[in-house]
Design a protein around this motif. Structure first.
Motif, PDB file in Angstrom:
ATOM      1  N   SER A   1       0.800  -1.305   0.072  1.00  0.00           N
ATOM      2  CA  SER A   1      -0.019  -0.023   0.155  1.00  0.00           C
ATOM      3  C   SER A   1       1.046   1.432   0.101  1.00  0.00           C
ATOM      4  CB  SER A   1      -0.973  -0.053   1.175  1.00  0.00           C
ATOM      5  OG  SER A   1      -1.597  -1.122   1.120  1.00  0.00           O
ATOM      6  N   VAL A   2       0.412   2.148  -0.752  1.00  0.00           N
ATOM      7  CA  VAL A   2       1.352   3.457  -0.976  1.00  0.00           C
ATOM      8  C   VAL A   2       0.235   4.650  -0.984  1.00  0.00           C
ATOM      9  CG1 VAL A   2       1.735   3.159  -3.466  1.00  0.00           C
ATOM     10  CG2 VAL A   2       3.437   4.404  -1.958  1.00  0.00           C
ATOM     11  N   GLN A   3       0.766   5.806  -0.897  1.00  0.00           N
ATOM     12  CA  GLN A   3      -0.207   6.890  -1.144  1.00  0.00           C
ATOM     13  C   GLN A   3       0.355   7.351  -2.578  1.00  0.00           C
ATOM     14  OE1 GLN A   3       0.588  10.065   1.691  1.00  0.00           O
ATOM     15  NE2 GLN A   3      -1.214   9.370   2.740  1.00  0.00           N
ATOM     16  N   ALA A   4      -0.849   8.019  -2.968  1.00  0.00           N
ATOM     17  CA  ALA A   4      -0.702   8.711  -4.633  1.00  0.00           C
ATOM     18  C   ALA A   4       0.710   9.437  -4.783  1.00  0.00           C
ATOM     19  CB  ALA A   4      -1.899   9.242  -5.038  1.00  0.00           C
ATOM     20  N   GLY A   5       1.370   9.225  -5.765  1.00  0.00           N
ATOM     21  CA  GLY A   5       2.549   9.917  -5.933  1.00  0.00           C
ATOM     22  C   GLY A   5       3.647   9.155  -5.615  1.00  0.00           C
ATOM     23  N   GLY A   6       3.494   7.909  -4.717  1.00  0.00           N
ATOM     24  CA  GLY A   6       4.507   7.155  -4.038  1.00  0.00           C
ATOM     25  C   GLY A   6       5.100   6.241  -5.257  1.00  0.00           C
ATOM     26  N   SER A   7       6.087   5.297  -4.885  1.00  0.00           N
ATOM     27  CA  SER A   7       6.764   4.263  -5.643  1.00  0.00           C
ATOM     28  C   SER A   7       6.614   2.801  -5.174  1.00  0.00           C
ATOM     29  CB  SER A   7       8.071   4.675  -6.057  1.00  0.00           C
ATOM     30  OG  SER A   7       8.065   5.999  -6.672  1.00  0.00           O
ATOM     31  N   LEU A   8       6.664   1.835  -5.959  1.00  0.00           N
ATOM     32  CA  LEU A   8       6.814   0.611  -5.648  1.00  0.00           C
ATOM     33  C   LEU A   8       7.631  -0.333  -6.629  1.00  0.00           C
ATOM     34  CD1 LEU A   8       3.271  -0.612  -4.272  1.00  0.00           C
ATOM     35  CD2 LEU A   8       5.341  -0.257  -2.889  1.00  0.00           C
ATOM     36  N   ARG A   9       8.324  -1.098  -6.213  1.00  0.00           N
ATOM     37  CA  ARG A   9       9.251  -1.936  -7.220  1.00  0.00           C
ATOM     38  C   ARG A   9       8.597  -3.434  -7.192  1.00  0.00           C
ATOM     39  NH1 ARG A   9      15.247  -3.499  -8.517  1.00  0.00           N
ATOM     40  NH2 ARG A   9      15.089  -4.453  -6.610  1.00  0.00           N
ATOM     41  N   LEU A  10       8.094  -4.095  -8.112  1.00  0.00           N
ATOM     42  CA  LEU A  10       7.492  -5.419  -8.108  1.00  0.00           C
ATOM     43  C   LEU A  10       8.580  -6.211  -8.695  1.00  0.00           C
ATOM     44  CD1 LEU A  10       3.956  -5.194  -9.333  1.00  0.00           C
ATOM     45  CD2 LEU A  10       4.790  -4.657  -7.112  1.00  0.00           C
ATOM     46  N   SER A  11       8.933  -7.420  -8.171  1.00  0.00           N
ATOM     47  CA  SER A  11       9.821  -8.281  -8.596  1.00  0.00           C
ATOM     48  C   SER A  11       9.029  -9.633  -9.145  1.00  0.00           C
ATOM     49  CB  SER A  11      10.834  -8.561  -7.509  1.00  0.00           C
ATOM     50  OG  SER A  11      11.801  -7.554  -7.285  1.00  0.00           O
ATOM     51  N   CYS A  12       9.545 -10.328 -10.001  1.00  0.00           N
ATOM     52  CA  CYS A  12       9.133 -11.455 -10.581  1.00  0.00           C
ATOM     53  C   CYS A  12      10.229 -12.535 -10.643  1.00  0.00           C
ATOM     54  CB  CYS A  12       8.284 -11.477 -11.901  1.00  0.00           C
ATOM     55  SG  CYS A  12       7.593 -13.054 -12.607  1.00  0.00           S
ATOM     56  N   ALA A  13      10.340 -13.418  -9.816  1.00  0.00           N
ATOM     57  CA  ALA A  13      11.475 -14.547  -9.646  1.00  0.00           C
ATOM     58  C   ALA A  13      10.897 -15.511 -10.580  1.00  0.00           C
ATOM     59  CB  ALA A  13      11.836 -14.959  -8.448  1.00  0.00           C
ATOM     60  N   ALA A  14      11.733 -16.336 -11.620  1.00  0.00           N
ATOM     61  CA  ALA A  14      11.614 -17.303 -12.268  1.00  0.00           C
ATOM     62  C   ALA A  14      12.221 -18.538 -11.762  1.00  0.00           C
ATOM     63  CB  ALA A  14      11.728 -16.849 -13.788  1.00  0.00           C
TER      64      ALA A  14
ATOM     65  N   ALA B   1      13.362 -21.308 -13.497  1.00  0.00           N
ATOM     66  CA  ALA B   1      14.500 -21.740 -14.378  1.00  0.00           C
ATOM     67  C   ALA B   1      15.122 -20.877 -15.273  1.00  0.00           C
ATOM     68  CB  ALA B   1      13.572 -22.735 -15.169  1.00  0.00           C
ATOM     69  N   SER B   2      16.116 -20.987 -15.692  1.00  0.00           N
ATOM     70  CA  SER B   2      17.087 -20.042 -16.754  1.00  0.00           C
ATOM     71  C   SER B   2      16.431 -20.106 -17.974  1.00  0.00           C
ATOM     72  CB  SER B   2      18.364 -20.334 -16.694  1.00  0.00           C
ATOM     73  OG  SER B   2      18.646 -21.870 -17.217  1.00  0.00           O
TER      74      SER B   2
ATOM     75  N   SER C   1      12.181  -4.176 -16.408  1.00  0.00           N
ATOM     76  CA  SER C   1      13.751  -4.567 -16.717  1.00  0.00           C
ATOM     77  C   SER C   1      13.588  -6.103 -16.348  1.00  0.00           C
ATOM     78  CB  SER C   1      14.472  -3.569 -15.804  1.00  0.00           C
ATOM     79  OG  SER C   1      14.117  -3.824 -14.343  1.00  0.00           O
ATOM     80  N   ARG C   2      14.935  -6.594 -16.708  1.00  0.00           N
ATOM     81  CA  ARG C   2      14.996  -7.929 -16.573  1.00  0.00           C
ATOM     82  C   ARG C   2      16.698  -8.158 -16.000  1.00  0.00           C
ATOM     83  NH1 ARG C   2      12.864 -11.184 -21.499  1.00  0.00           N
ATOM     84  NH2 ARG C   2      13.399 -13.185 -20.308  1.00  0.00           N
ATOM     85  N   ASP C   3      16.894  -9.147 -15.350  1.00  0.00           N
ATOM     86  CA  ASP C   3      18.159  -9.510 -15.035  1.00  0.00           C
ATOM     87  C   ASP C   3      18.186 -10.938 -15.153  1.00  0.00           C
ATOM     88  OD1 ASP C   3      20.467 -10.204 -13.530  1.00  0.00           O
ATOM     89  OD2 ASP C   3      20.255  -8.755 -11.905  1.00  0.00           O
ATOM     90  N   ASN C   4      18.958 -11.341 -16.069  1.00  0.00           N
ATOM     91  CA  ASN C   4      19.029 -12.721 -16.536  1.00  0.00           C
ATOM     92  C   ASN C   4      19.688 -13.622 -15.813  1.00  0.00           C
ATOM     93  OD1 ASN C   4      16.947 -12.503 -18.606  1.00  0.00           O
ATOM     94  ND2 ASN C   4      18.476 -12.179 -20.169  1.00  0.00           N
ATOM     95  N   ILE C   5      20.881 -12.827 -14.903  1.00  0.00           N
ATOM     96  CA  ILE C   5      21.793 -13.715 -14.051  1.00  0.00           C
ATOM     97  C   ILE C   5      20.761 -14.052 -12.689  1.00  0.00           C
ATOM     98  CG2 ILE C   5      23.548 -13.241 -12.350  1.00  0.00           C
ATOM     99  CD1 ILE C   5      24.777 -11.751 -14.417  1.00  0.00           C
ATOM    100  N   LYS C   6      19.973 -12.956 -12.499  1.00  0.00           N
ATOM    101  CA  LYS C   6      18.952 -13.653 -11.096  1.00  0.00           C
ATOM    102  C   LYS C   6      17.666 -13.851 -11.542  1.00  0.00           C
ATOM    103  CE  LYS C   6      21.022  -9.641  -8.283  1.00  0.00           C
ATOM    104  NZ  LYS C   6      20.658  -8.646  -7.451  1.00  0.00           N
ATOM    105  N   ASN C   7      17.505 -14.297 -12.877  1.00  0.00           N
ATOM    106  CA  ASN C   7      16.189 -14.871 -13.418  1.00  0.00           C
ATOM    107  C   ASN C   7      14.930 -14.063 -12.673  1.00  0.00           C
ATOM    108  OD1 ASN C   7      17.908 -16.841 -14.695  1.00  0.00           O
ATOM    109  ND2 ASN C   7      17.023 -18.333 -13.418  1.00  0.00           N
TER     110      ASN C   7
END
Length: 123
Positions: free
Chosen positions: A11-24, A26-27, A70-76
């Motif tokens: 939860s965040v107030q309007a104007g704020g920021s969040l960063r979502l991550s998606c871990a896969a 398998a490479s 964005s994606r980080d192919n080392i961290k999948n």
């Protein structure tokens, strides 16, 4: 088979920021265009952003200039940086891989989906 696990919602107030991550799991995910979708209660699922294997990105008009995928192919892992959040960004956000139509990933279903992470933006 690729398993996707999202994190970073909250939860965040309007104007704020969040960063979502998606871990896969398998490479092999590196072969796929990855995408973020969202679905608010009572609304259809909406494609938000996608990134292909050579880092070409596509964004929905509603998030252009505010969200960055964005994606980080080392961290999948695939990320969705969300800035200048608005109440209308409130939704469950899902990570997806392997679009049925890789030429239109934001309008395509995908073979693999995560369980979702909730984002709530208050005014």
């Amino acid at each position: 088979q690729v398993q996707l696990v999202e994190s970073g919602g909250g939860s965040v107030q309007a104007g704020g920021s969040l960063r979502l991550s998606c871990a896969a799991s398998a490479s092999t995910y590196r072969r796929y265009t990855m995408a973020w979708f969202r679905q608010a209660p009572g609304k259809e699922r909406e494609g938000v952003a996608s990134i292909n294997t050579v880092n070409i990105t596509v964004y929905a008009d509603s998030v252009k200039g505010r969200f960055t995928i964005s994606r980080d192919n080392i961290k999948n892992t695939v990320y969705l940086q969300m800035d200048s959040l608005k109440p209308e960004d409130t939704a469950m956000y899902y990570c997806a891989a392997d679009a049925h139509n890789p030429y239109a990933p934001l309008r395509s279903s995908h073979n693999y989906w995560g369980q979702g992470t909730q984002v709530t933006v208050s005014s």
